[in-house]
Scaffold this motif. Structure first.
Motif, PDB file in Angstrom:
ATOM      1  N   HIS A   1     -37.277 -17.247   6.205  1.00 21.79           N
ATOM      2  CA  HIS A   1     -35.906 -16.791   6.452  1.00 21.79           C
ATOM      3  C   HIS A   1     -35.756 -16.377   7.910  1.00 21.79           C
ATOM      4  O   HIS A   1     -36.686 -15.807   8.500  1.00 21.79           O
ATOM      5  N   VAL A   2     -34.590 -16.637   8.496  1.00 18.67           N
ATOM      6  CA  VAL A   2     -34.258 -16.152   9.838  1.00 18.67           C
ATOM      7  C   VAL A   2     -33.138 -15.138   9.694  1.00 18.67           C
ATOM      8  O   VAL A   2     -32.021 -15.485   9.285  1.00 18.67           O
ATOM      9  N   VAL A   3     -33.446 -13.883   9.991  1.00 17.14           N
ATOM     10  CA  VAL A   3     -32.473 -12.805   9.785  1.00 17.14           C
ATOM     11  C   VAL A   3     -32.431 -11.969  11.063  1.00 17.14           C
ATOM     12  O   VAL A   3     -32.927 -10.841  11.114  1.00 17.14           O
ATOM     13  N   ASP A   4     -31.874 -12.546  12.107  1.00 17.87           N
ATOM     14  CA  ASP A   4     -31.682 -11.830  13.371  1.00 17.87           C
ATOM     15  C   ASP A   4     -30.646 -12.577  14.190  1.00 17.87           C
ATOM     16  O   ASP A   4     -29.927 -13.442  13.669  1.00 17.87           O
ATOM     17  N   GLY A   5     -30.556 -12.280  15.467  1.00 15.56           N
ATOM     18  CA  GLY A   5     -29.539 -12.908  16.302  1.00 15.56           C
ATOM     19  C   GLY A   5     -29.666 -14.404  16.413  1.00 15.56           C
ATOM     20  O   GLY A   5     -28.687 -15.090  16.736  1.00 15.56           O
ATOM     21  N   ALA A   6     -30.840 -14.961  16.141  1.00 15.71           N
ATOM     22  CA  ALA A   6     -31.018 -16.408  16.232  1.00 15.71           C
ATOM     23  C   ALA A   6     -30.169 -17.161  15.220  1.00 15.71           C
ATOM     24  O   ALA A   6     -29.847 -18.331  15.424  1.00 15.71           O
ATOM     25  N   ALA A   7     -29.782 -16.508  14.120  1.00 13.92           N
ATOM     26  CA  ALA A   7     -28.966 -17.167  13.086  1.00 13.92           C
ATOM     27  C   ALA A   7     -27.479 -17.111  13.388  1.00 13.92           C
ATOM     28  O   ALA A   7     -26.696 -17.801  12.737  1.00 13.92           O
ATOM     29  N   VAL A   8     -27.066 -16.294  14.363  1.00 12.72           N
ATOM     30  CA  VAL A   8     -25.636 -16.127  14.670  1.00 12.72           C
ATOM     31  C   VAL A   8     -25.109 -17.432  15.265  1.00 12.72           C
ATOM     32  O   VAL A   8     -25.614 -17.908  16.280  1.00 12.72           O
ATOM     33  N   PRO A   9     -24.055 -18.029  14.667  1.00 16.04           N
ATOM     34  CA  PRO A   9     -23.681 -19.388  15.045  1.00 16.04           C
ATOM     35  C   PRO A   9     -22.683 -19.519  16.184  1.00 16.04           C
ATOM     36  O   PRO A   9     -22.438 -20.628  16.649  1.00 16.04           O
ATOM     37  N   ALA A  10     -22.071 -18.414  16.622  1.00 18.75           N
ATOM     38  CA  ALA A  10     -21.003 -18.507  17.619  1.00 18.75           C
ATOM     39  C   ALA A  10     -21.057 -17.293  18.532  1.00 18.75           C
ATOM     40  O   ALA A  10     -21.699 -16.281  18.228  1.00 18.75           O
TER      41      ALA A  10
ATOM     42  N   PHE B   1     -28.498 -12.445  23.748  1.00 23.17           N
ATOM     43  CA  PHE B   1     -28.996 -13.809  23.582  1.00 23.17           C
ATOM     44  C   PHE B   1     -29.004 -14.123  22.089  1.00 23.17           C
ATOM     45  O   PHE B   1     -29.635 -13.400  21.300  1.00 23.17           O
ATOM     46  N   LEU B   2     -28.329 -15.192  21.683  1.00 22.79           N
ATOM     47  CA  LEU B   2     -28.080 -15.461  20.270  1.00 22.79           C
ATOM     48  C   LEU B   2     -28.309 -16.932  19.951  1.00 22.79           C
ATOM     49  O   LEU B   2     -28.334 -17.785  20.836  1.00 22.79           O
ATOM     50  N   GLY B   3     -28.418 -17.232  18.641  1.00 23.58           N
ATOM     51  CA  GLY B   3     -28.380 -18.605  18.171  1.00 23.58           C
ATOM     52  C   GLY B   3     -29.687 -19.364  18.316  1.00 23.58           C
ATOM     53  O   GLY B   3     -30.760 -18.816  18.552  1.00 23.58           O
ATOM     54  N   GLY B   4     -29.579 -20.680  18.126  1.00 24.72           N
ATOM     55  CA  GLY B   4     -30.732 -21.556  18.204  1.00 24.72           C
ATOM     56  C   GLY B   4     -31.400 -21.830  16.874  1.00 24.72           C
ATOM     57  O   GLY B   4     -32.154 -22.788  16.730  1.00 24.72           O
ATOM     58  N   ALA B   5     -31.120 -20.982  15.864  1.00 25.89           N
ATOM     59  CA  ALA B   5     -31.610 -21.208  14.495  1.00 25.89           C
ATOM     60  C   ALA B   5     -30.465 -20.836  13.561  1.00 25.89           C
ATOM     61  O   ALA B   5     -30.582 -19.970  12.711  1.00 25.89           O
ATOM     62  N   VAL B   6     -29.337 -21.524  13.756  1.00 26.68           N
ATOM     63  CA  VAL B   6     -28.062 -21.024  13.251  1.00 26.68           C
ATOM     64  C   VAL B   6     -27.792 -21.401  11.793  1.00 26.68           C
ATOM     65  O   VAL B   6     -28.338 -22.365  11.254  1.00 26.68           O
ATOM     66  N   ILE B   7     -26.901 -20.608  11.193  1.00 32.20           N
ATOM     67  CA  ILE B   7     -26.391 -20.891   9.850  1.00 32.20           C
ATOM     68  C   ILE B   7     -25.658 -22.224   9.871  1.00 32.20           C
ATOM     69  O   ILE B   7     -24.898 -22.516  10.794  1.00 32.20           O
ATOM     70  N   SER B   8     -25.872 -23.018   8.818  1.00 31.60           N
ATOM     71  CA  SER B   8     -25.294 -24.360   8.804  1.00 31.60           C
ATOM     72  C   SER B   8     -25.146 -24.857   7.375  1.00 31.60           C
ATOM     73  O   SER B   8     -25.732 -24.305   6.444  1.00 31.60           O
ATOM     74  N   GLY B   9     -24.390 -25.943   7.241  1.00 36.86           N
ATOM     75  CA  GLY B   9     -24.192 -26.558   5.932  1.00 36.86           C
ATOM     76  C   GLY B   9     -25.235 -27.589   5.588  1.00 36.86           C
ATOM     77  O   GLY B   9     -25.307 -28.047   4.435  1.00 36.86           O
ATOM     78  N   SER B  10     -26.067 -27.976   6.565  1.00 34.63           N
ATOM     79  CA  SER B  10     -27.122 -28.963   6.323  1.00 34.63           C
ATOM     80  C   SER B  10     -28.142 -28.869   7.433  1.00 34.63           C
ATOM     81  O   SER B  10     -27.854 -28.350   8.524  1.00 34.63           O
ATOM     82  N   PRO B  11     -29.357 -29.401   7.212  1.00 36.17           N
ATOM     83  CA  PRO B  11     -30.380 -29.365   8.264  1.00 36.17           C
ATOM     84  C   PRO B  11     -30.029 -30.212   9.469  1.00 36.17           C
ATOM     85  O   PRO B  11     -30.646 -30.062  10.527  1.00 36.17           O
ATOM     86  N   ALA B  12     -29.038 -31.085   9.345  1.00 34.08           N
ATOM     87  CA  ALA B  12     -28.630 -31.889  10.491  1.00 34.08           C
ATOM     88  C   ALA B  12     -27.873 -31.058  11.522  1.00 34.08           C
ATOM     89  O   ALA B  12     -27.847 -31.396  12.702  1.00 34.08           O
ATOM     90  N   SER B  13     -27.269 -29.952  11.078  1.00 31.98           N
ATOM     91  CA  SER B  13     -26.407 -29.179  11.977  1.00 31.98           C
ATOM     92  C   SER B  13     -26.912 -27.771  12.262  1.00 31.98           C
ATOM     93  O   SER B  13     -26.273 -27.026  13.002  1.00 31.98           O
ATOM     94  N   GLY B  14     -28.026 -27.391  11.672  1.00 28.30           N
ATOM     95  CA  GLY B  14     -28.554 -26.044  11.912  1.00 28.30           C
ATOM     96  C   GLY B  14     -29.904 -25.859  11.273  1.00 28.30           C
ATOM     97  O   GLY B  14     -30.471 -26.782  10.681  1.00 28.30           O
ATOM     98  N   VAL B  15     -30.428 -24.644  11.350  1.00 26.38           N
ATOM     99  CA  VAL B  15     -31.804 -24.370  10.925  1.00 26.38           C
ATOM    100  C   VAL B  15     -31.861 -23.631   9.600  1.00 26.38           C
ATOM    101  O   VAL B  15     -32.812 -23.795   8.839  1.00 26.38           O
ATOM    102  N   VAL B  16     -30.852 -22.794   9.303  1.00 29.02           N
ATOM    103  CA  VAL B  16     -30.866 -22.038   8.050  1.00 29.02           C
ATOM    104  C   VAL B  16     -29.592 -22.306   7.263  1.00 29.02           C
ATOM    105  O   VAL B  16     -28.556 -22.681   7.810  1.00 29.02           O
ATOM    106  N   ASP B  17     -29.686 -22.087   5.933  1.00 30.08           N
ATOM    107  CA  ASP B  17     -28.501 -22.230   5.092  1.00 30.08           C
ATOM    108  C   ASP B  17     -27.704 -20.925   5.097  1.00 30.08           C
ATOM    109  O   ASP B  17     -28.034 -19.985   5.821  1.00 30.08           O
ATOM    110  N   GLU B  18     -26.656 -20.857   4.294  1.00 32.06           N
ATOM    111  CA  GLU B  18     -25.790 -19.685   4.330  1.00 32.06           C
ATOM    112  C   GLU B  18     -26.460 -18.431   3.775  1.00 32.06           C
ATOM    113  O   GLU B  18     -25.937 -17.329   3.911  1.00 32.06           O
TER     114      GLU B  18
END
Length: 547
Positions: free
Chosen positions: A501-510, A473-490
């Motif tokens: 910081h989110v440093v687990d499977g929730a940040a995995v974007p795909a 089970f992954l994602g939901g707080a994913v890496i993104s280029g802006s807060p409009a498209s995700g929850v964390v930055d690169e």
């Protein structure tokens, strides 16, 4: 501005799985005061259940007195298998450490931020070294021959390979001094191929996080508190966070405690991290969390099917080996692995059912199931029996790189809030995989040929009702280029709360289409590499405004 002396810790880490363990070691190495909260219990090798029938040591249901390694969560669109305990998912995962293909790194969610495949390459190398990856499972038995034969029958023999696994093989049953970290790690015992990796390795051969990252982090001063569930992370006006915990599973007198930390790392697994983010956003504790929280929640587009014989094939030791040993690609985006439990660990067989086709109404699926059961009732009773189930079959774990997702949100029921799901971006999250059925049928034919015993492809009860199973089970707080498209930055900083910081499977974007543990570890290694040492300037660019 809150002064440094006002904080009890520099960093609090919520969860001790792959992301949390990497964070603990790397941050304590950089001079930070680190405290790790883990909802589950601490296990020594002898503490694990001998088989998964010992539900108090195997299943996680703390309010029922079960403090085991296996969590099970349910959403309208998926049933989730996850881990619990100090070491998180490493305690009950299949010690399988694949690196995903290029399609994962080129997913549109994050491909424009940087060349991820190149950028993560050195961190994958570090992760493999730390987790003791053996590139190719070194043993050959009946299951490995069956999987190779099934791949050949399906016309994809060129994709067959041995799995990379994190296991100390050594001499079976022989205890040796730490073979990985120059004597800093714990003693290890050679793998006995007992098959119970996912129940918890009582031998001491499995490279769980307690054998590497967490062991080393504690030696360097990190503090790990088991059986503490984080109930609130609240942003403080002058900077930093208050973190409130309570004793896991307590109905009464939960023994709540609150401490202050300059920074917080959420690494509670996708389910736990998402629950915290949704609840803290809703109650105003973390008011700036992006509205994108819950979007792009991934299931690895996964299915769990398999093949089961009516009796134990005498010539085949199907339960001997580590949990996952081989795989093949049935098509360019669909990956199939064999999975096993050891002798005696038959509990999860209760999830298996007669295989029925997907893509038809539920009433039709149930009618087909009943018809097949009545057509050969004795055979179906034998196939469905839990007696020696792990010795009679092969589980087929099927994963895809397909771009499908769920959107999770908070729902309040019976006075309590919890997560719920809806179909999200991309293709619909599948309720079944035709490729999984084809793979299971090919494996069943090979078991029957090799063992000379009636064998049948099997599905799962959740799948019958249109609910797939996933162990990833992954994602939901994913890496993104802006807060409009995700929850964390690169750099894994939460948009609007850059010290969170989110440093687990929730940040995995795909969907990686393979077991994600190595990728979560590599992403965590990369995220931690950008943190400054204590007292040094932070070289990471400040987050852009625009919340």
């Amino acid at each position: 501005m809150t002064t440094a002396s006002a904080f009890d810790e520099d960093v609090v880490i919520v969860g001790s799985g792959f992301g949390g363990s990497v964070s603990a070691l790397r941050l304590v190495e950089k001079g930070y005061r680190v405290r790790v909260y883990e909802a589950g219990r601490r296990f020594e090798d002898d503490d694990f259940a001998k088989t998964n029938w010992n539900v108090r040591r195997y299943l996680w249901a703390p309010r029922l007195g079960c403090f085991g390694v296996q969590r099970i969560h349910r959403l309208p669109h998926v049933m989730i298998l996850a881990g619990a305990g100090v070491g998180g998912g490493s305690l009950n995962y299949a010690n399988t450490l694949y690196q995903p293909g290029t399609a994962f790194f080129m997913d549109r969610q994050w491909r424009d931020l940087r060349d991820w495949e190149s950028d993560l390459a050195p961190h994958y190398a570090t992760a493999k070294r730390m987790l003791g990856v053996v590139d190719r499972y070194p043993h050959t038995g009946p299951v490995e021959r069956i999987m190779a034969g099934a791949a050949d029958d399906l016309g994809v023999a060129d994709t067959f390979r041995r799995a990379p696994v994190g296991v100390w093989f050594g001499k079976p049953g022989e205890r040796v001094a730490d073979p990985y970290f120059g004597g800093e790690g714990p003693d290890r015992t050679g793998c006995t191929l007992c098959g119970n990796c996912m129940v918890g390795c009582r031998v001491g051969a499995k490279n769980t996080l307690m054998k590497n990252y967490l062991h080393l982090a504690e030696r360097r001063g990190a503090v790990i508190e088991p059986l503490r569930t984080v109930t609130e992370v609240r942003a403080l006006t002058g900077g930093g966070f208050s973190v409130t915990t309570q004793r896991s599973g307590r109905w009464l007198a939960p023994r709540r405690r609150t401490i202050r930390a300059r920074q917080v790392v959420l690494a509670a697994g996708t389910w736990g991290t998402q629950q915290l983010l949704h609840r803290m956003k809703a109650n105003g504790a973390l008011p700036h969390v992006s509205d994108a929280v819950g979007r792009l929640t991934r299931t690895n587009s996964e299915a769990l099917d398999g093949a089961v014989a009516t009796r134990v094939p005498k010539s085949l030791e199907l339960a001997r080996g580590v949990a996952i040993t081989t795989s093949f690609h049935i098509d360019e985006r669909t990956h199939v692995e064999n999975v096993r439990y050891g002798p005696g660990s038959n509990l999860m067989g209760a999830l298996a059912s007669i295989m029925v086709p997907g893509g038809v109404p539920l009433r039709r699926r149930l009618a087909l199931l009943v018809r097949r059961a009545l057509r050969a009732p004795v055979r179906q009773m034998r196939l469905g029996s839990l007696r020696r189930w792990s010795e009679r079959g092969i589980i087929a774990l099927v994963m895809q790189t397909a771009d499908n997702s769920l959107t999770l949100s908070l729902r309040r029921r019976f006075g309590r809030s919890g997560l719920t799901s809806a179909q999200g971006h991309g293709e619909p999250n599948p309720s079944h995989l035709p490729q999984a059925h084809r793979a299971a049928e090919a494996i069943a034919r090979r078991v029957e040929q090799e063992g000379g015993v009636t064998t049948e492809a099997r599905g799962s009860w959740p799948e019958v009702f249109g609910i797939p199973l996933t162990a990833h089970f992954l994602g939901g707080a994913v890496i993104s280029g802006s807060p409009a498209s995700g929850v964390v930055d690169e750099f894994h900083r939460v948009w609007g709360h850059p010290d969170l910081h989110v440093v687990d499977g929730a940040a995995v974007p795909a969907n990686p289409g393979v077991n994600p543990s190595l990728t979560i570890t590599a992403l965590a290694e990369r995220a931690m590499s950008y943190w400054p040492r204590t007292g040094e300037a932070d070289a990471r660019p400040a987050q852009r405004s625009g919340m």
